[in-house]
Design a protein around this motif. Sequence first.
Motif, short mmCIF file in Angstrom:
data_model
loop_
_atom_site.label_atom_id
_atom_site.label_comp_id
_atom_site.label_asym_id
_atom_site.label_seq_id
_atom_site.Cartn_x
_atom_site.Cartn_y
_atom_site.Cartn_z
N ASP A 112 0.83 -1.20 0.00
CA ASP A 112 0.00 0.00 0.00
C ASP A 112 0.87 1.26 0.00
N LYS A 113 1.51 1.53 -1.12
CA LYS A 113 2.39 2.69 -1.24
C LYS A 113 1.63 4.00 -1.05
N ALA A 114 0.44 4.11 -1.63
CA ALA A 114 -0.35 5.33 -1.53
C ALA A 114 -0.74 5.61 -0.07
N GLY A 115 -1.16 4.57 0.64
CA GLY A 115 -1.53 4.74 2.05
C GLY A 115 -0.34 5.14 2.90
N ALA A 116 0.80 4.53 2.65
CA ALA A 116 2.01 4.86 3.41
C ALA A 116 2.45 6.29 3.13
N GLU A 117 2.37 6.73 1.88
CA GLU A 117 2.76 8.10 1.54
C GLU A 117 1.82 9.12 2.19
N ALA A 118 0.51 8.83 2.18
CA ALA A 118 -0.45 9.73 2.81
C ALA A 118 -0.20 9.83 4.31
N ALA A 119 0.05 8.69 4.95
CA ALA A 119 0.33 8.69 6.39
C ALA A 119 1.61 9.45 6.69
N ASP A 120 2.62 9.28 5.86
CA ASP A 120 3.89 9.98 6.06
C ASP A 120 3.70 11.49 5.99
N LYS A 121 2.87 11.96 5.07
CA LYS A 121 2.59 13.40 4.97
C LYS A 121 1.97 13.91 6.27
N ILE A 122 1.02 13.16 6.81
CA ILE A 122 0.39 13.55 8.06
C ILE A 122 1.40 13.57 9.19
N LEU A 123 2.21 12.53 9.29
CA LEU A 123 3.18 12.44 10.38
C LEU A 123 4.22 13.56 10.32
N ASN A 124 4.58 13.99 9.14
CA ASN A 124 5.58 15.06 9.01
C ASN A 124 5.01 16.44 9.30
N THR A 125 3.71 16.55 9.50
CA THR A 125 3.12 17.82 9.91
C THR A 125 2.69 17.78 11.37
N PHE A 126 2.99 16.70 12.06
CA PHE A 126 2.58 16.51 13.44
C PHE A 126 3.08 17.64 14.33
N LYS A 127 2.17 18.25 15.05
CA LYS A 127 2.50 19.32 16.00
C LYS A 127 1.67 19.12 17.25
N ALA A 128 2.14 19.64 18.34
CA ALA A 128 1.37 19.60 19.58
C ALA A 128 1.17 21.02 20.09
N HIS A 129 -0.03 21.31 20.46
CA HIS A 129 -0.34 22.65 20.98
C HIS A 129 -0.86 22.54 22.38
#
Length: 129
Positions: A112-129
């Motif tokens: 699932d390359k598409a799923g992994a790439e989408a998840a990676d995009k989300i993880l690389n924007t991870f922030k905590a407020h």
Amino acid sequence: MEDSEIEPAEEEGGYFTLTGPTGAMLSFRTVEGSEEGMKDAIADSLAYVKETYSNVQLDDAKDHKVNGLEGFYSTGSGKDKDDGSVVVFGMAWYALEDGSIGEIWFEAGNTDKAGAEAADKILNTFKAH
């Protein structure tokens, strides 16, 4: 992950999960920011891996920093004991600004390359407020 289904946590300290259209999943929760809290979270994840997968290959943990948050992650693969599919997974822990620890779990089919790439995009924007 566009068009993801959101599953809220069932209890305080539980995971909330995003499941994308390909079946890739990202799960998030916070745990107590103590050494014991971290050890318990890691033990829970390893127990889940052993219970859910066979033929597990788990990489050594690697330090990681994302958007100023320091932490570490490990990736791996295994064969789902229920349906026999081969999956890739990752687990990560980051120190959050409020003193707690953010735990992230990722799982997708090994092709699932598409799923992994989408998840990676989300993880690389991870922030905590």
